[in-house]
Design a protein around this motif. Structure first.
Motif, short mmCIF file in Angstrom:
data_model
loop_
_atom_site.label_atom_id
_atom_site.label_comp_id
_atom_site.label_asym_id
_atom_site.label_seq_id
_atom_site.Cartn_x
_atom_site.Cartn_y
_atom_site.Cartn_z
N LEU A 64 -25.36 44.50 -33.34
CA LEU A 64 -26.21 43.41 -33.81
C LEU A 64 -27.30 43.15 -32.77
N TYR A 66 -30.72 41.17 -31.80
CA TYR A 66 -31.51 40.01 -32.20
C TYR A 66 -32.76 39.94 -31.34
N LYS A 71 -31.12 34.38 -31.29
CA LYS A 71 -29.73 34.76 -31.07
C LYS A 71 -28.83 34.00 -32.06
N GLU A 74 -22.59 31.77 -31.55
CA GLU A 74 -21.29 32.42 -31.29
C GLU A 74 -20.35 32.22 -32.47
N ILE A 77 -20.90 34.78 -35.19
CA ILE A 77 -20.36 36.11 -34.86
C ILE A 77 -18.84 36.10 -35.04
N ASP A 78 -18.19 35.05 -34.54
CA ASP A 78 -16.73 34.94 -34.70
C ASP A 78 -16.35 34.90 -36.18
N GLU A 81 -16.57 38.27 -37.76
CA GLU A 81 -15.45 39.11 -37.32
C GLU A 81 -14.18 38.77 -38.09
N ILE A 95 -17.94 43.81 -32.76
CA ILE A 95 -19.34 43.41 -32.97
C ILE A 95 -20.00 43.28 -31.61
N THR A 97 -23.40 42.40 -29.59
CA THR A 97 -24.73 41.81 -29.75
C THR A 97 -25.59 42.14 -28.54
N GLU A 183 -26.14 31.18 -41.07
CA GLU A 183 -25.89 32.51 -40.51
C GLU A 183 -24.56 33.09 -41.01
N LEU A 187 -24.68 36.55 -43.10
CA LEU A 187 -24.02 37.74 -42.53
C LEU A 187 -22.94 38.25 -43.48
#
Ligand code: ZN
Ligand code: ZN
Length: 257
Positions: A64, A66, A71, A74, A77-78, A81, A95, A97, A183, A187
């Motif tokens: 990923l 950015y 950005k 967090e 992203i978690d 996942e 993942i 970044t 986000e 995603l």
């Protein structure tokens, strides 16, 4: 609330017909599978089984990138996942970044995004490997075709998010969804397209595909077309729309979980 309602948010709904034909079939020796190349420029959803199953690729790694200033949180992203852990039959899900330079070239066409991918993407899937590599880029602008689109899945392992559009949506009004909520949703929705939903790489097990696009007829589903209007955040009780049972059944039938 009223302001937000006026904003027409399209979360990715392009099954973009970008097919770069590779000649790997004719140029490789069919007797030696190690020489066959993985085509990373196939259509959206065409590698759905490779996402869902572990028969060929037991691991998945997502790169990923950015652009500076965009950005992802967090939490997002978690959240991605855990979504992948819940749906993909993989031994490991990673993942990674990293920041790439801002370009300031927006609004971006899909063609411009494919050029950015060519410049910035470091990891591609090898046919003889055990890891499926996917790519997500967050750009510092909007989509040129439609400034309300939040993200696109343009190739079989490639997706893009429009950072400026996400910022606009999540700060348009005090009652707007948070940046992390938007986000999370984008995603998951984009990866959902490359998991073959709905009926675009992963066959449907029940009648829940919309007529004109690869979306779900359930208004509250992550893959619903109502996601396109931004109303999805008012239709749901939780933070992020979930996949409904019909979509989950499709994934299970195609090797996911
Ligand atoms: Zn969509
Ligand atoms: Zn659904």
């Amino acid at each position: 609330m009223r302001l937000f309602k006026r904003v027409s948010v399209f979360i990715l709904c392009f099954s973009l017909a970008i097919f770069i034909y590779s000649c790997s079939d004719s140029s490789t020796d069919p007797g030696d599978p190690s020489q066959e190349e993985f085509n990373s420029k196939a259509g959206t959803g065409e590698s759905a089984e490779h996402f869902l199953q572990s028969d060929t690729y037991s691991n998945i790694e997502i790169e990923l990138d950015y652009m500076e200033g965009y950005k992802p949180t967090e939490g997002a992203i978690d959240s991605l996942e855990s979504f992948l852990n819940n749906r993909l039959n993989k031994n490991s899900i990673t993942i990674n970044t990293s920041k790439i330079p801002a370009r300031g070239d927006g609004p971006y066409s899909t063609e411009m995004i494919t050029t950015i991918e060519e410049d910035e993407r470091d990891n591609y899937t090898e046919a003889s490997g055990s890891t499926l590599h996917a790519y997500i880029v967050v750009v510092d602008g909007e989509l040129s075709d439609n400034p309300n689109v939040l993200g696109i899945a343009y190739w079989n392992t490639s997706m893009a998010l429009f950072g400026e559009t996400i910022d606009n949506i999540s700060s348009s009004d005090p009652t707007s969804p948070s940046e992390q909520q938007v986000e999370n949703t984008v995603l998951r929705h984009e990866v959902g397209h490359n998991m073959g939903l709905v009926g675009n790489g992963t066959p449907t097990q029940s009648d829940h595909k919309t007529e004109d696009s690869a979306h779900c007829t359930n208004d509250e589903c992550l893959m619903a077309p109502s996601v396109q209007t931004g109303d999805i955040f008012q239709n749901i009780s939780g933070d992020v729309p979930s996949l409904d049972e019909a979509c989950i059944q499709d994934l299970k039938a195609n090797g996911g979980k």
